[in-house]
Design a protein around this motif. Structure first.
Motif, PDB file in Angstrom:
ATOM      1  N   GLU A   1      -5.784 -12.300  -3.439  1.00  0.00           N
ATOM      2  CA  GLU A   1      -4.942 -11.159  -3.794  1.00  0.00           C
ATOM      3  C   GLU A   1      -4.965 -10.046  -2.754  1.00  0.00           C
ATOM      4  O   GLU A   1      -4.181  -9.095  -2.840  1.00  0.00           O
ATOM      5  N   THR A   2      -5.855 -10.140  -1.783  1.00  0.00           N
ATOM      6  CA  THR A   2      -6.029  -9.060  -0.815  1.00  0.00           C
ATOM      7  C   THR A   2      -4.914  -9.083   0.225  1.00  0.00           C
ATOM      8  O   THR A   2      -4.717 -10.074   0.927  1.00  0.00           O
ATOM      9  N   THR A   3      -4.193  -7.984   0.306  1.00  0.00           N
ATOM     10  CA  THR A   3      -3.126  -7.891   1.297  1.00  0.00           C
ATOM     11  C   THR A   3      -3.682  -7.412   2.628  1.00  0.00           C
ATOM     12  O   THR A   3      -4.755  -6.804   2.697  1.00  0.00           O
ATOM     13  N   ARG A   4      -2.933  -7.687   3.672  1.00  0.00           N
ATOM     14  CA  ARG A   4      -3.333  -7.218   4.994  1.00  0.00           C
ATOM     15  C   ARG A   4      -3.423  -5.693   5.024  1.00  0.00           C
ATOM     16  O   ARG A   4      -4.335  -5.120   5.627  1.00  0.00           O
ATOM     17  N   GLU A   5      -2.477  -5.020   4.339  1.00  0.00           N
ATOM     18  CA  GLU A   5      -2.458  -3.565   4.322  1.00  0.00           C
ATOM     19  C   GLU A   5      -3.705  -3.008   3.624  1.00  0.00           C
ATOM     20  O   GLU A   5      -4.324  -2.052   4.104  1.00  0.00           O
ATOM     21  N   ALA A   6      -4.063  -3.597   2.492  1.00  0.00           N
ATOM     22  CA  ALA A   6      -5.247  -3.141   1.764  1.00  0.00           C
ATOM     23  C   ALA A   6      -6.519  -3.416   2.565  1.00  0.00           C
ATOM     24  O   ALA A   6      -7.438  -2.586   2.594  1.00  0.00           O
ATOM     25  N   PHE A   7      -6.569  -4.570   3.213  1.00  0.00           N
ATOM     26  CA  PHE A   7      -7.728  -4.922   4.039  1.00  0.00           C
ATOM     27  C   PHE A   7      -7.887  -3.926   5.186  1.00  0.00           C
ATOM     28  O   PHE A   7      -8.982  -3.418   5.443  1.00  0.00           O
ATOM     29  N   ASP A   8      -6.790  -3.643   5.872  1.00  0.00           N
ATOM     30  CA  ASP A   8      -6.848  -2.713   7.000  1.00  0.00           C
ATOM     31  C   ASP A   8      -7.273  -1.320   6.552  1.00  0.00           C
ATOM     32  O   ASP A   8      -8.055  -0.644   7.237  1.00  0.00           O
ATOM     33  N   GLU A   9      -6.757  -0.870   5.403  1.00  0.00           N
ATOM     34  CA  GLU A   9      -7.122   0.459   4.919  1.00  0.00           C
ATOM     35  C   GLU A   9      -8.604   0.533   4.584  1.00  0.00           C
ATOM     36  O   GLU A   9      -9.266   1.532   4.895  1.00  0.00           O
ATOM     37  N   LEU A  10      -9.127  -0.504   3.967  1.00  0.00           N
ATOM     38  CA  LEU A  10     -10.560  -0.532   3.653  1.00  0.00           C
ATOM     39  C   LEU A  10     -11.407  -0.373   4.910  1.00  0.00           C
ATOM     40  O   LEU A  10     -12.350   0.422   4.934  1.00  0.00           O
ATOM     41  N   PHE A  11     -11.088  -1.114   5.941  1.00  0.00           N
ATOM     42  CA  PHE A  11     -11.883  -1.035   7.164  1.00  0.00           C
ATOM     43  C   PHE A  11     -11.631   0.258   7.924  1.00  0.00           C
ATOM     44  O   PHE A  11     -12.536   0.774   8.589  1.00  0.00           O
ATOM     45  N   GLU A  12     -10.419   0.802   7.823  1.00  0.00           N
ATOM     46  CA  GLU A  12     -10.139   2.093   8.453  1.00  0.00           C
ATOM     47  C   GLU A  12     -11.036   3.180   7.866  1.00  0.00           C
ATOM     48  O   GLU A  12     -11.621   3.982   8.599  1.00  0.00           O
ATOM     49  N   VAL A  13     -11.138   3.228   6.547  1.00  0.00           N
ATOM     50  CA  VAL A  13     -11.883   4.298   5.886  1.00  0.00           C
ATOM     51  C   VAL A  13     -13.378   4.015   5.866  1.00  0.00           C
ATOM     52  O   VAL A  13     -14.200   4.869   6.223  1.00  0.00           O
ATOM     53  N   ASN A  14     -13.760   2.813   5.442  1.00  0.00           N
ATOM     54  CA  ASN A  14     -15.171   2.519   5.194  1.00  0.00           C
ATOM     55  C   ASN A  14     -15.973   2.184   6.447  1.00  0.00           C
ATOM     56  O   ASN A  14     -17.200   2.334   6.447  1.00  0.00           O
TER      57      ASN A  14
END
Length: 255
Positions: free
Chosen positions: A108-121
């Motif tokens: 279910e993980t989208t590329r956009e959600a994955f990128d945002e997670l790594f951008e912030v965390n």
């Protein structure tokens, strides 16, 4: 005098939950605390006001992590405000607490959600720290808020767990890098904590409380103060011989 009197601390994501409890705890020990927030200015000001009402010193600053110019904005605000409120420029304690934790399994993980997670965390944490090093005084403290999910497999937050594994590696490696300056670098890895983030499924739900309590050997859900007390210890001189460690703060979950 408290254990941190005369120290300057920055807590990212310091307006709510573990961040707020940490900011209040460090201030109670005498530190001047910069309470960082991304969007919720009202919550940040509530935290600052609570600290001041208790006799502590604090100020808030805003920078939305994961966006262009985030790190530069954060440190520019810090540099400006610390001179107005504290004993001079510089930093003694950096607590990297800000993060996001959307739920999604691998399919279910989208590329956009994955990128945002790594951008912030991950990315923001890395560069906030990088730019903070020129301000951090020798003998300072860095505490990163990780998660028990870096050791406990929870499929519904797989990408989030990956970011916390990166934080653990960063913690150990940076501790080696900064040891010659007398700077300690550690991480705290909470389990399920009763915060606003978990409130929708946890609070007011006896079944959820029982489920969450069952993870811990101590038989209850963790509170923000449980984690904040560990951060305060790591930020103090009492933890001067502890570095490169990921401290489990789960109440003995999944032993």
């Amino acid at each position: 005098m408290g254990a941190l009197t005369g120290k300057v601390a920055l807590v990212t994501g310091g307006s709510r939950g573990i961040g707020r409890a940490t900011a209040e705890r460090l201030a109670s020990e005498g530190a001047l605390v910069a309470v960082h927030h991304g969007r919720n200015t009202g919550a940040a000001e509530e935290t600052v006001n609570a600290i001041r009402a208790a006799g502590g010193s604090a100020f808030s600053l805003r920078a939305e992590l994961g966006t262009a110019g985030d790190v530069e904005t954060l440190w520019a605000e810090f540099d400006r405000l610390v001179l107005e409120h504290g004993p001079g420029a510089g930093l003694d304690i950096l607590v990297n607490n800000a993060g996001i934790s959307p739920r999604a399994e691998v399919e279910e993980t989208t590329r956009e959600a994955f990128d945002e997670l790594f951008e912030v965390n991950v990315r923001a944490l890395f560069f906030v720290t990088q730019q903070g090093l020129k301000r951090l005084r020798d003998g300072g403290r860095i505490v990163n808020v990780s998660s028990a999910t870096s050791r406990i497999a929870l499929p519904d937050i797989i990408a989030y767990s990956m970011t916390k594994g990166a934080v653990d590696t960063f913690t150990r490696t940076l501790a080696k890098t900064l040891g010659e300056r007398g700077v300690t670098v550690n991480a705290v890895a909470p389990g399920i904590i009763d915060t606003d983030l978990n409130a929708p499924w946890l609070r007011g739900n006896p079944d959820a409380q029982q489920y969450a309590s069952g993870f811990s050997a101590l038989g209850r859900v963790g509170l923000p103060d449980d984690v904040a007390d560990i951060v305060a210890f790591l930020a103090s001189d009492a933890a001067r011989w502890v570095t490169g460690q990921v401290i489990d703060a789960t109440g003995g979950s999944h032993l």
